[in-house]
Design an enzyme around this catalytic site. Structure first.
Site, mmCIF file in Angstrom:
data_model
loop_
_atom_site.group_PDB
_atom_site.id
_atom_site.type_symbol
_atom_site.label_atom_id
_atom_site.label_comp_id
_atom_site.label_asym_id
_atom_site.label_seq_id
_atom_site.Cartn_x
_atom_site.Cartn_y
_atom_site.Cartn_z
ATOM 1 N N LYS A 1 0.841 -1.201 0.000
ATOM 2 C CA LYS A 1 0.000 0.000 0.000
ATOM 3 C C LYS A 1 0.875 1.250 0.000
ATOM 4 O O LYS A 1 2.012 1.201 0.464
ATOM 5 C CB LYS A 1 -0.849 0.033 1.280
ATOM 6 C CG LYS A 1 -1.978 -0.974 1.304
ATOM 7 C CD LYS A 1 -2.800 -0.807 2.591
ATOM 8 C CE LYS A 1 -3.922 -1.834 2.641
ATOM 9 N NZ LYS A 1 -4.929 -1.671 1.578
ATOM 10 N N ARG B 1 -10.159 -11.606 2.041
ATOM 11 C CA ARG B 1 -10.987 -12.691 1.482
ATOM 12 C C ARG B 1 -10.275 -14.037 1.581
ATOM 13 O O ARG B 1 -10.917 -15.072 1.692
ATOM 14 C CB ARG B 1 -11.375 -12.332 0.036
ATOM 15 C CG ARG B 1 -10.222 -12.204 -0.890
ATOM 16 C CD ARG B 1 -10.573 -11.436 -2.176
ATOM 17 N NE ARG B 1 -10.684 -9.986 -1.949
ATOM 18 C CZ ARG B 1 -10.986 -9.104 -2.888
ATOM 19 N NH1 ARG B 1 -11.235 -9.497 -4.127
ATOM 20 N NH2 ARG B 1 -11.065 -7.814 -2.609
HETATM 21 N N1 BES Z 1 -8.100 -3.768 4.345
HETATM 22 C C1 BES Z 1 -8.263 -3.362 2.995
HETATM 23 C C2 BES Z 1 -9.558 -2.595 2.767
HETATM 24 C C3 BES Z 1 -9.659 -1.266 3.456
HETATM 25 C C4 BES Z 1 -9.237 -0.119 2.814
HETATM 26 C C5 BES Z 1 -10.225 -1.167 4.698
HETATM 27 C C6 BES Z 1 -9.341 1.104 3.445
HETATM 28 C C7 BES Z 1 -10.343 0.047 5.330
HETATM 29 C C8 BES Z 1 -9.901 1.177 4.699
HETATM 30 C C9 BES Z 1 -8.251 -4.579 2.081
HETATM 31 O O1 BES Z 1 -7.474 -5.634 2.517
HETATM 32 C C10 BES Z 1 -7.706 -4.128 0.787
HETATM 33 O O2 BES Z 1 -6.568 -3.767 0.739
HETATM 34 N N2 BES Z 1 -8.526 -4.165 -0.256
HETATM 35 C C11 BES Z 1 -8.123 -3.766 -1.550
HETATM 36 C C12 BES Z 1 -8.606 -4.795 -2.524
HETATM 37 C C13 BES Z 1 -8.019 -4.673 -3.890
HETATM 38 C C14 BES Z 1 -6.541 -4.996 -3.867
HETATM 39 C C15 BES Z 1 -8.743 -5.619 -4.820
HETATM 40 C C16 BES Z 1 -8.737 -2.409 -1.834
HETATM 41 O O3 BES Z 1 -9.856 -2.160 -1.376
HETATM 42 O O4 BES Z 1 -8.086 -1.599 -2.462
HETATM 43 MN MN MN Z 2 -5.458 -5.431 1.906
#
Ligand code: BES
Ligand code: MN
Ligand code: ZN
Length: 517
Positions: A291, A365
């Site tokens: 990230k 997931r």
């Molecule tokens: N934990 C994150 C989702 C999230 C983002 C929660 C911001 C709270 C605040 C999750 O694991 C994630 O990173 N999701 C990705 C999925 C993508 C890579 C398909 C996302 O939402 O960008």
């Molecule tokens: Mn994630």
């Protein structure tokens, strides 16, 4: 780690004759209509309340307040007059309890009185109203300041930092018509408020202090309430074949834990349980698909689903719910290292399905796939609800105050929507559809863990659905927007909201405690 009992607001129910504290809240409904005790105070103060209301053009709209300092003829330092508006519901009374504590807390007093000389509204009798006010007061009385040292708070020279001892309120006396009845009604709410506080503390805690092992230790505290707790460690998870969950934690120096919590409160201990599953990613760096730096600190809250399940189990056990319920959480840390899972890796889940990991940041997931499967395999639950801070996309769809609700069962979805209306924890139904499944078909494995640019929350839900067995009634709540960095309101003053504990407690109370199947 859990808050000390002394951090909790002491709530005492007393009759109207009981002496008032120097800080006193009275209620006024629409048009500044006063109950009997407030009207009496008004009279004794030479119509101080009505005069002040007039001077401030105060109409007693819901949650508005005015303050009268050193009112004449009364033995109190301040009267806060809190508007209750018209036809307040249970949810309104709860918010009003929170608004009362918010108003008092900003005034640095230790003890306060709240005069609940109310008439019945809707199907709420005065004692039930007093209990709902107390519930809101307790929910509001929360802060996470364990890492603010006294020295730092006074010596760091910044004015905008809240000192560690700011919240001075410790006792709220609620004056009402039938204190014994109000106290009995409040016992239920107290259990739920405690569960909400447990969830908030877990979410607020930084990841250096709360790894999967420490999380499991927190879960073990539920044993005191009569919850059976089992902790599965790496070797157990390997034996079970949880290759999907384990690939997420393999890059972390800290091992994974799956916690199983059982509350058997139904008359028949053998009745099929209901199940709750939570995503417990204690920190989500994104892994190799890392990230951006900005905002990454928020990913300490990526265990909001698991925290809610723990808080819910706490509430059900403390109030001795007449239900068999099982909570399962998958606790892992998603990190970057030489042993981390790579994009392109193919892992085998406990269900036997193979998964192509195309983005290591779609890790929630992967954790849920195995925990959901294990929950169904072992417990054959009547229904299963999972909660996860699963996608940023759900916030693009619904903002910060609605959780996404996905369900393969209309009855369960409707029950959740009704509980949502009753508690004010908002949900909005989202689609499960074949078209989303197409997007996660993989050439190299049974399924891939991302579905492309569009409908990110929906492809994530479709992925989870691949791990739901035929005939399992299932709902998935995407709480990325609501669990953390949440919109503050009268009863939720913190970064962590504890979202979902009240919703699911109500779901259970209204639908799963009366009948046993
Ligand atoms: N934990 C994150 C989702 C999230 C983002 C929660 C911001 C709270 C605040 C999750 O694991 C994630 O990173 N999701 C990705 C999925 C993508 C890579 C398909 C996302 O939402 O960008
Ligand atoms: Mn994630
Ligand atoms: Zn995540």
């Amino acid at each position: 780690m859990t808050k000390h009992a002394s951090d909790r607001l002491d709530i005492v129910f007393a009759d109207f004759a009981h002496a008032l504290n120097p800080a006193c809240v009275v209620l006024a409904s629409d048009g500044v209509a006063l109950g009997k005790t407030a009207a009496d105070l008004d009279k004794r103060s030479g119509n101080g309340i009505q005069k002040a209301a007039k001077a401030a053009a105060f109409k007693a709209k819901s949650k508005a307040n005015i303050e009268i300092l050193a009112p004449q003829g009364l033995d109190v330092d301040r009267l806060l007059v809190l508007g209750t508006g018209k036809d307040a519901t249970e949810q309104d009374w709860t918010l009003l309890g929170g608004a009362a504590v918010a108003a008092i807390s900003s005034r640095k007093v230790k003890k306060a009185s709240l005069i609940a000389d109310v008439a019945a509204t809707g199907d709420m009798k005065p004692a039930a109203i007093a209990a709902a006010l107390a519930f809101g007061a307790q929910l509001r009385h929360y802060s996470f300041k364990k890492y603010l040292t006294k020295g730092a708070a006074t010596a760091n020279g910044s004015d905008d930092k809240e000192p560690a001892d700011k919240d001075t309120l410790d006792t709220l006396v609620i004056h009402c018509a039938d204190p014994a009845k109000a106290k009995a009604a409040y016992a239920y709410y107290q259990a739920v408020a405690n569960g909400v506080h447990v969830a908030r503390n877990l979410v607020n805690e930084p990841a250096n202090a709360l790894g999967p092992v420490e999380f499991a230790h927190e879960v073990e505290k539920l044993k005191k309430l009569g919850v059976e707790v089992e902790i599965l460690e790496d070797k157990d998870l390997e034996k079970l074949g949880m290759g999907s969950l384990l690939c997420v934690s393999q890059g972390s120096a800290r091992p994974a834990r799956v916690c199983v919590m059982q509350w058997n409160g139904a008359k028949s201990k053998k009745a099929r349980p209901i199940a709750f599953v939570g995503k417990g990613v204690v920190f989500d760096s994104g892994g190799i698909s890392i990230k951006p730096a900005s905002g990454m600190e928020d990913m300490k809250g990526d265990m909001g689903g698991a925290a809610c399940v723990v808080g819910l189990m706490h509430a059900l056990a403390e109030r001795e719910a007449n239900v068999n319920a099982v909570g399962l959480i998958g606790c892992v840390e998603n990190m970057v290292s030489g042993s981390a899972v790579r994009p392109g890796d193919i892992v085998t889940s406990m269900s036997g399905q193979t998964i192509e990991v195309l983005n290591t940041d779609a890790e929630g997931r992967l954790v849920l796939a195995d925990v959901l499967w294990y929950a169904q395999d072992r417990f054959k639950p009547r229904m299963i609800v999972d909660l996860a801070t699963l996608t940023g996309a759900i916030m693009v769809s619904l903002g910060k105050e609605y959780a996404g609700l996905f369900s393969n069962d209309d009855k369960l979805a409707e029950e959740l929507q009704a509980a949502s209306t009753a508690t004010g924890e908002k949900v909005w139904r989202m689609p499960l559809d074949k078209s989303f499944h197409k997007l996660i078909d993989s050439k190299n494995a049974d399924v891939k863990n991302i579905g492309g640019r569009w409908g990110g929350a929906c492809t994530a839900a479709a992925f989870l659905e691949r791990f739901i067995q035929k005939d399992t009634a299932w709902a998935h709540l995407d709480i990325a927007g609501t669990a953390m960095d949440s919109t503050r309101n009268e009863i939720s003053p913190s970064w962590a909201s504890g979202w979902g504990v009240r919703l699911l407690d109500r779901l259970v109370a209204d639908n799963y405690e009366k009948s046993e199947k």
